[in-house]
Scaffold this motif. Structure first.
Motif, short mmCIF file in Angstrom:
data_model
loop_
_atom_site.label_atom_id
_atom_site.label_comp_id
_atom_site.label_asym_id
_atom_site.label_seq_id
_atom_site.Cartn_x
_atom_site.Cartn_y
_atom_site.Cartn_z
N VAL A 5 -30.14 -6.37 -5.65
CA VAL A 5 -30.00 -6.91 -4.31
C VAL A 5 -28.51 -6.89 -4.00
CG1 VAL A 5 -30.33 -8.92 -2.82
CG2 VAL A 5 -32.04 -8.35 -4.56
N ALA A 6 -28.10 -5.99 -3.10
CA ALA A 6 -26.68 -5.75 -2.85
C ALA A 6 -26.31 -6.13 -1.43
CB ALA A 6 -26.33 -4.29 -3.12
N VAL A 7 -25.35 -7.04 -1.29
CA VAL A 7 -24.90 -7.49 0.03
C VAL A 7 -23.39 -7.28 0.13
CG1 VAL A 7 -26.74 -9.18 0.29
CG2 VAL A 7 -24.59 -9.85 -0.79
N ASN A 8 -22.86 -7.43 1.32
CA ASN A 8 -21.42 -7.36 1.51
C ASN A 8 -20.76 -8.47 0.71
OD1 ASN A 8 -21.50 -5.16 3.27
ND2 ASN A 8 -21.91 -6.49 5.03
N LYS A 9 -19.53 -8.20 0.21
CA LYS A 9 -18.87 -9.15 -0.66
C LYS A 9 -18.58 -10.47 0.02
CE LYS A 9 -16.92 -5.31 -3.25
NZ LYS A 9 -15.73 -4.51 -3.57
N THR A 10 -18.56 -10.47 1.35
CA THR A 10 -18.29 -11.72 2.10
C THR A 10 -19.58 -12.38 2.59
OG1 THR A 10 -18.03 -10.43 4.14
CG2 THR A 10 -16.03 -10.89 2.85
N ALA A 11 -20.72 -11.83 2.19
CA ALA A 11 -22.00 -12.36 2.69
C ALA A 11 -22.28 -13.76 2.16
CB ALA A 11 -23.13 -11.42 2.29
N SER A 12 -23.05 -14.51 2.92
CA SER A 12 -23.41 -15.88 2.52
C SER A 12 -24.57 -15.85 1.53
CB SER A 12 -23.81 -16.69 3.75
OG SER A 12 -25.00 -16.16 4.31
N THR A 13 -24.80 -17.00 0.92
CA THR A 13 -25.93 -17.13 -0.01
C THR A 13 -27.24 -16.88 0.72
OG1 THR A 13 -24.69 -18.74 -1.28
CG2 THR A 13 -27.05 -18.72 -1.61
N LYS A 14 -27.32 -17.33 1.98
CA LYS A 14 -28.55 -17.15 2.75
C LYS A 14 -28.87 -15.68 2.99
CE LYS A 14 -30.98 -18.62 6.91
NZ LYS A 14 -31.63 -17.32 7.04
N GLU A 15 -27.83 -14.88 3.26
CA GLU A 15 -28.06 -13.45 3.49
C GLU A 15 -28.61 -12.77 2.25
OE1 GLU A 15 -24.87 -11.49 6.25
OE2 GLU A 15 -23.89 -13.22 5.30
N ARG A 16 -28.08 -13.13 1.08
CA ARG A 16 -28.61 -12.56 -0.17
C ARG A 16 -30.04 -13.02 -0.39
NH1 ARG A 16 -26.15 -10.40 -4.56
NH2 ARG A 16 -24.11 -11.11 -3.86
N GLY A 17 -30.29 -14.32 -0.13
CA GLY A 17 -31.63 -14.86 -0.31
C GLY A 17 -32.64 -14.23 0.62
N LEU A 162 -32.78 0.99 -7.55
CA LEU A 162 -33.31 0.73 -6.21
C LEU A 162 -32.41 -0.32 -5.56
CD1 LEU A 162 -35.49 1.16 -4.03
CD2 LEU A 162 -36.77 -0.74 -5.10
N LEU A 163 -31.64 0.11 -4.57
CA LEU A 163 -30.72 -0.81 -3.89
C LEU A 163 -31.43 -1.46 -2.70
CD1 LEU A 163 -27.35 1.22 -3.76
CD2 LEU A 163 -28.01 -0.59 -5.35
N VAL A 164 -31.45 -2.78 -2.72
CA VAL A 164 -32.00 -3.56 -1.61
C VAL A 164 -30.80 -4.08 -0.82
CG1 VAL A 164 -33.49 -5.47 -0.95
CG2 VAL A 164 -33.91 -4.23 -3.09
N THR A 165 -30.53 -3.46 0.34
CA THR A 165 -29.32 -3.76 1.09
C THR A 165 -29.66 -4.20 2.51
OG1 THR A 165 -28.95 -1.61 2.14
CG2 THR A 165 -28.31 -1.81 -0.18
N PRO A 166 -28.68 -4.73 3.25
CA PRO A 166 -28.93 -5.07 4.66
C PRO A 166 -29.23 -3.84 5.51
CG PRO A 166 -26.91 -6.12 3.84
CD PRO A 166 -27.33 -5.13 2.81
N TYR A 167 -28.96 -2.63 4.95
CA TYR A 167 -29.14 -1.39 5.71
C TYR A 167 -30.41 -0.66 5.32
CZ TYR A 167 -24.27 -2.73 5.56
OH TYR A 167 -23.11 -3.48 5.59
#
Length: 851
Positions: A5-17, A162-167
């Motif tokens: 589960v890959a998010v931007n380095k500045t992403a919040s905990t909620k975005e990752r969740g 398998l990358l799970v990203t915002p995109y």
């Protein structure tokens, strides 16, 4: 295959969740479940209550999106507890990382239970999640054939993630060059089309995926280039370099190494516990201050691992981290260590070692298989990183630090015959906000630590024995004593001083001419600098400022001849393509002009009154022999020799060719000035430092102080009577130097900022026999203090404001003023140490006895 589960380095905990929930939601939908309630949510952990669309059955689902740690058995045991306690019909564990060895054992035991009980728990690992998503047409299988066609060889392809990203969902795999990952191929997971949108690739590369240190822009490779790429070598890895001779400043050759027997045994016992599977730890740290011999110890450990008894049981690969220029250095070190071990008969020989998993390299398919083969042969491999603190000394090495950190955490999570070690300098400055500070504490539960203590006298003498073999003559007794005493148990200092004497003796100087009063390392460093030309000095300072620095940068500025001269002098060392100063202590001297504060470890053999009996006969101009001092003091020759050692080590006397004179550090030869010089030495004494650090124990019994002294000198073996004698003698010295005072049979540590003469001590003891009853109020005494400070002195018979006479008697008792020639005179030295006069008064009153 892996899931991240890959998010931007500045992403919040909620975005990752939210991403984690979207992934698990798709898995649950494939099983005909809907999410009813979100029970717990932390970003990498998610607990859900779900309901089957047809049967209405409710299940409890725990989701774990860890990155650098496997699932352990405790998580599964807690899941069973939740299942039973909450009375759920079923519970699932969905994990994006593999299950650890103990967790796999738990799963096997659970599945062997009766069917009715066994079906109450379901365990999903990354492969099962991926297969479920493939079956439900959410994604396609990883595009191995397409990727192989693109780069020309399956041997150049790493493990799929398998990358799970915002995109969206993407298949990503590193491409291999010389055995290590360099670039990334990325495909849309829903249709397996190659991602060639550079803007999108940039966005994926900026997430916190384990692949983000690699390039996502990989051009198509011509198949004719495949052989060339496969032949590429990993980056050059530099192992610890030992000296070529005893007099070399680099880490000691194994044959010159002395002492540290307990430290060596400790590390090898740790290796044995790993092979016996009696420890879960796979990381060890060797710590200690600068110059304690960490690098030399690692070289010795490697040497012992290769001896006749151990050569087929233990393999140690030691790496100099100062040669690192990028994160690939860490992976190259691992790969080279394993390949070198394989060539030396460790593990299965027919496995082609490839680092295919960037995030967890030890989980790479071939490497994991190779490391598992060590157990059947009862073998162990250790990879050790030396000079580890260099990784957080410069911002440009931060990526290297992160990669090393990832490897260490990876090692901590596996249970095989492989371990990682690192040497960590404990006197380096690491800010509490620096990632290295958190990393050190993060590893505390996963590592064993061995801190190197100063040399004992016997270890120092063992070094000098080797020195004697080099010069092929015995050292003068006083010269040997000076070396041991001056080095204070610090290996780096002993080596520097010994090499200094070695060079003098090699140049034909007689030992009698070397019997100097003391050996000063700062003056030796200064002498090193004075022999350099202006160009060499400029070059040396440049390297010190930028170290570790690429050698070609220095050549461009200073030229090859200047650099070669410094390397030939052993003032600069080259590690791969990087340059550094031969000792970090010398580097500090070049930059600041200072050497590290060296705690005095000398234990005096006499008391102050004995020392004073001798020192008072010394002058700056006259040099007295032992026999002359015997005649003047009426003390025995042996006593004078003992006192002579104390005088020299405390810096109040000089000893040259057996003749004594007064040190320049003592301007006037009286009791107070001598004590001031000695106080300066005791302010940096190891026992004073231990007292200060343990100041929470403000009141010390003699027995407690004996234990503290034993802790300060762990290598010294004395009878209890001797420990008691040393402790009491030290306390009396510290009392006169103003660091301790005696109260009701116990000692209290309190730095009074000044010395106490024998006369003052006697007078103070007389006064302390009377309980203090203040004849004036605190406020009036404070007024009188300000009044007399302004006046500097007051005649005893002068008229004074009302009540000030009694207040002055209090100030006299507190030794803030003194009586001299019928006047009260302010003790300026004492007053000047306090900005707040009220604080001075309070501290003085606080030391009085109470009823």
């Amino acid at each position: 295959m892996k899931i991240e589960v890959a998010v931007n380095k500045t992403a919040s905990t909620k975005e990752r969740g939210d991403l984690l929930e979207s992934l698990v939601g798709r898995l649950l939908q494939a099983q005909s479940y809907d999410v009813v309630n979100e029970i717990r949510f932390t970003g990498v952990e998610l607990d859900l209550l779900c309901k089957h669309k047809v049967s209405g059955k409710e299940i409890y689902v725990e989701c774990k999106a860890y990155r650098n740690t496997n699932i352990d058995a405790n998580i599964l045991k807690n899941l069973v507890g939740t299942l039973v306690f909450k009375d759920y019909s079923e519970a699932w564990l969905v994990s994006t990382v593999e299950y650890g060895k103990e967790a796999k054992g738990f799963i096997k035991e659970w599945k062997d239970k009766p069917k009715e009980q066994a079906t109450k728990l379901s365990f999903y690992d990354p492969l099962q999640i991926i297969n479920s998503l493939i079956d439900s047409k959410v994604i396609q299988n990883c595009p191995t054939d397409l990727a192989t066609s693109h780069i020309g060889s399956i041997n150049l392809l790493g493990e799929w993630i398998l990358l799970v990203t915002p995109y969206g969902l993407f298949w990503a795999a590193p491409t291999i060059s010389g055995g290590i990952p360099t670039n990334v191929l990325c495909y849309y997971a829903n249709n397996n089309e190659l991602v060639d949108d550079y803007a999108l690739l940039d966005k994926i590369a900026e997430t916190d995926t384990s692949l983000n240190g690699l390039s996502f822009k990989l051009p198509r490779i011509n198949k004719s280039k495949v052989a060339e790429i496969e032949a590429l070598k990993t980056v050059s890895v530099v192992q610890i370099q030992t000296g070529e001779a005893w007099s070399d400043y680099r880490p000691a050759r194994p044959e010159d190494f002395v002492g540290r027997v307990k430290d060596i045994d400790y590390i090898f016992d740790f290796f044995k516990r790993i092979k016996e599977n009696s420890t879960n730890t796979r990381i060890f740290a060797i710590t200690g201050n600068s110059g304690m011999g960490k690098s030399s110890l690692i070289a010795k450990l490697k040497n012992k691992a290769s001896n006749y008894q151990n050569k087929n049981r233990f393999f140690i690969f030691s790496v100099d981290i100062r040669a690192a220029t990028g994160p690939e250095y860490i992976l190259s070190s691992l790969l080279q260590a394993l390949k070198t071990a394989q060539k030396n008969g460790f593990g299965t020989q027919d496995i082609d070692l490839i680092l295919s998993d960037v995030g967890n390299p030890l989980n790479s398919e071939t490497i994991k298989k190779y490391l598992e083969s060590l157990e059947s042969k009862n073998q162990l491999i250790a990879l050790v990183f030396d000079q580890f603190e260099e990784l957080y000394s410069k911002p440009e090495l931060y990526e290297v630090f992160e990669k090393a950190k990832s490897l260490l955490l990876n090692a901590a999570s596996i249970k095989i015959n492989f371990c990682l070690g690192f040497a960590w300098k404990t006197d380096s400055t690491t800010h509490s906000e620096h990632p290295a500070y958190f990393f050190w504490h993060q590893l505390s539960d996963y590592r064993v630590t061995r801190k190197l203590a100063p040399f004992s006298d016997s270890e120092s003498n063992a070094v000098i024995n080797i020195f004697e073999k080099e010069i092929q003559q015995k050292l003068h007794h006083d010269l040997r004593h000076n070396l041991v005493a001056s080095s204070q148990g610090y290996p780096w200092l002993l080596k520097k001083l010994s090499i200094h004497l070695y060079e003098k003796i090699e140049n034909g100087i007689n030992q009698d001419d070397l019997l100097e009063n003391k050996l000063d390392v700062a003056s030796l460093f200064k002498a090193d600098m004075e022999t350099l030309s202006l160009a060499e000095t400029t070059c040396l300072r440049l390297i010190a400022q930028r170290a570790p620095v690429d050698w070609f940068e220095i050549i461009e500025v200073s030229g090859p001849d200047t650099l070669k001269s410094l390397i030939d002098r052993r003032l600069v060392i080259r590690s791969g393509d990087r340059l550094n100063i031969y000792w970090d202590i010398f580097r500090e001297y070049i930059l600041t002009g200072n050497v590290p504060a060296i705690l005095l470890r000398y234990l005096p053999s006499t008391d102050f009154s004995s020392v004073y009996k001798v020192v008072k006969h010394l002058t700056h101009n006259e040099k007295l022999s032992i026999q002359e001092l015997v005649e003047r003091t009426e003390l025995s020759e042996g006593t004078i020799q003992n006192i002579g050692s104390d005088m020299v080590m405390f810096g109040v006397a000089l000893r040259e060719s057996g003749l004594y004179s007064l040190s320049e550090e003592v301007a006037i030869c009286n009791e107070i000035e001598i004590l001031k010089a000695i106080r300066e030495k005791f302010s940096k004494h190891v026992f004073t430092s231990a007292l200060k650090e343990s100041s929470i124990h403000s009141v010390w019994s003699v027995s407690n102080l004996i234990e503290l002294l034993k802790q300060s000198y762990p290598a010294n073996k004395y009878a209890e009577k001797t420990w008691h004698a040393y402790t009491v003698r030290l306390c009396r010295w510290l009392e006169l130097c103003g660091f301790l005072h005696l109260s009701k049979g116990n000692w209290i540590y309190k730095d009074q900022g000044e010395v106490i003469s024998e006369r003052t001590k006697t007078e103070r003891n007389r006064r302390k026999g009377n309980v203090f009853t203040a004849p004036a109020s605190p406020s009036l005494t404070l007024e009188a203090l300000s009044w007399i400070i302004d006046k500097k002195s007051v005649g005893k018979k002068e008229e004074k404001p009302k009540g000030y006479r009694n207040a002055l008697s209090i100030l006299s008792r507190f030794e803030i003023i003194r009586s001299e020639n019928d006047r009260y005179i302010v003790e300026q030295d004492k007053v000047s140490k306090f900005l707040d006069r009220k604080g001075l008064l309070w501290l003085s009153a606080n030391s009085e006895e109470v009823l």
